[in-house]
Design an enzyme around this catalytic site. Structure first.
Site, PDB file in Angstrom:
ATOM      1  N   CYS A 112       0.809  -1.222   0.000  1.00  0.00           N
ATOM      2  CA  CYS A 112       0.000   0.000   0.000  1.00  0.00           C
ATOM      3  C   CYS A 112       0.841   1.271   0.000  1.00  0.00           C
ATOM      4  O   CYS A 112       0.318   2.360  -0.219  1.00  0.00           O
ATOM      5  CB  CYS A 112      -0.942   0.007   1.190  1.00  0.00           C
ATOM      6  SG  CYS A 112      -1.961  -1.451   1.262  1.00  0.00           S
ATOM      7  N   HIS A 235      -3.297   7.048   3.185  1.00  0.00           N
ATOM      8  CA  HIS A 235      -3.727   5.781   2.590  1.00  0.00           C
ATOM      9  C   HIS A 235      -5.064   5.385   3.214  1.00  0.00           C
ATOM     10  O   HIS A 235      -5.243   5.473   4.431  1.00  0.00           O
ATOM     11  CB  HIS A 235      -2.661   4.701   2.850  1.00  0.00           C
ATOM     12  CG  HIS A 235      -3.122   3.325   2.517  1.00  0.00           C
ATOM     13  ND1 HIS A 235      -3.761   3.028   1.334  1.00  0.00           N
ATOM     14  CD2 HIS A 235      -3.059   2.158   3.210  1.00  0.00           C
ATOM     15  CE1 HIS A 235      -4.068   1.739   1.315  1.00  0.00           C
ATOM     16  NE2 HIS A 235      -3.660   1.194   2.443  1.00  0.00           N
ATOM     17  N   ASN A 265     -10.230  -0.393   0.729  1.00  0.00           N
ATOM     18  CA  ASN A 265      -8.768  -0.271   0.657  1.00  0.00           C
ATOM     19  C   ASN A 265      -8.308  -0.804  -0.701  1.00  0.00           C
ATOM     20  O   ASN A 265      -8.408  -2.000  -0.958  1.00  0.00           O
ATOM     21  CB  ASN A 265      -8.144  -1.074   1.805  1.00  0.00           C
ATOM     22  CG  ASN A 265      -6.621  -1.042   1.781  1.00  0.00           C
ATOM     23  OD1 ASN A 265      -6.003  -0.551   0.838  1.00  0.00           O
ATOM     24  ND2 ASN A 265      -6.009  -1.575   2.828  1.00  0.00           N
TER      25      ASN A 265
END
Ligand code: ACO
Length: 310
Positions: A112, A235, A265
């Site tokens: 990520c 994020h 996500n």
């Protein structure tokens, strides 16, 4: 020479899977998912759409937005943990499909935090004068490595892609400072065997600590203070982690990007997807100071402070 974002594009699949849809598939509830994660729905790519297909659509839009021709791209860099296959890489597929015939191509794997790693790598090539235009893409089809029988992870992830063109911008604008980091000893908390496996509580603690520290560090490295920050793009992994980062920077709610509710996500795609939507919504203006910060499996993290505008 300052490196900054000169064009942006995104791709988000049409198919929406809501929390209510997941209630029918596993022992979970809309209420649990919303309150623990902030997620309301996620986008899941069709079977015949792979990671490179999403990347290609986002990249085309970014090139068009930048007014840069494919042959003017010097490097194609793709951050992903869900490539179509180990090789040829997604970046090579893109190089061919987009017609970036003068570009080198490489994939980058930092989970990520991948998009942050990509942006910061691009900055080095631009600022040394080695390259003029670099395409950086964050693209993930996480649905293909999601264990749909594991409620601990299945409710969290979504598919999508975001792309930017990094080029030179006027002095004082662009990427002002950065931080990159890794702690491989935490690899056991978040990894892929066939599917994504995670110790949610450990990742949560790590993320809250590192996102806050890295954000503060890039602000200081840029010679700025928290009061100078206009917008935060963390994020999009969990609303509670994001809120902790916002509170560390003492920012009001409206100064933080929030797209997790509709995308879930999306790993390396989450920051460029959010940036895209925030720009379109008019939340970021020229000369705004924007902090972007990501963390991911590895464990990895990365942050930048940038001044928006060409
Ligand atoms: N629905 C209902 N109940 C659930 C679900 C679900 N989907 N998932 C877990 N539960 C249950 C658990 O079984 C547990 O039940 P128990 O108390 O009876 O044992 C209870 O809910 C609480 O579980 P916790 O794990 O303590 O819940 P927590 O508040 O920590 O939230 C979460 C879990 C959302 C995963 C959180 O820890 C988190 O967001 N962590 C960080 C995740 C993250 O950022 N991952 C990044 C991965 S990105 C990448 O690199 C690909």
């Amino acid at each position: 020479m300052s490196a900054g974002i000169i064009g942006i594009g995104k791709y988000s699949p049409d198919r929406i899977v809501t929390n209510k849809d997941l209630e029918k598939m596993m022992d979970t509830s809309d209420e649990w998912i919303r309150t623990r994660t902030g997620i309301e729905e996620r986008r899941i790519a069709a079977d015949d759409i792979d990671t490179s297909d999403m990347a290609c659509e986002a990249a085309k839009e970014a090139l068009h937005d930048a007014g840069v021709l494919p042959e003017e791209i010097d490097l194609v860099m793709v951050a992903t943990v869900t490539p179509d296959q180990p090789f040829p890489t997604v970046s090579c597929i893109l190089q061919d499909r987009l017609g970036c015939r003068n570009a080198a191509a490489m994939d980058l794997s930092a989970a990520c935090a991948g998009f942050m790693y990509g942006m910061i790598t691009a900055k080095q090539f631009i600022e040394t004068g080695s390259y003029k235009n670099i395409l950086v893409v964050g693209t993930e089809k996480l649905s293909k490595i999601t264990d749909w029988s594991d409620r601990n992870t299945a409710v969290l992830f979504g598919d999508g892609a975001g792309a930017v063109v990094i080029g030179t911008v006027s002095e004082g604008r662009g990427i002002l400072s950065f931080e990159l980091g890794a702690d491989g000893s935490g690899g056991k908390f978040l990894y892929q065997d066939q599917y994504i496996r995670m110790n949610g509580r450990e990742v949560f603690k790590f993320a809250v600590r590192k996102m806050g520290d890295a954000s503060e560090n890039v602000i200081e490295k840029a010679g700025l203070t928290k009061e100078d920050v206009d917008f935060l793009i963390p994020h999009q992994a969990n609303i509670r982690i994001m809120e902790a980062s916002r509170e560390r920077l003492e920012l009001p709610d409206e100064k933080m990007s929030k797209t997790i509710q509709k995308y879930g996500n999306t790993s390396s795609a989450s920051i460029p997807l959010s940036l895209y939507d925030d720009l379109k919504a008019g939340k970021i203006k020229d000369d705004d100071v924007v902090v972007m910060v990501g963390f991911g499996g590895g464990l990895t993290w990365g942050a930048i402070a940038l001044k928006w505008g060409k």
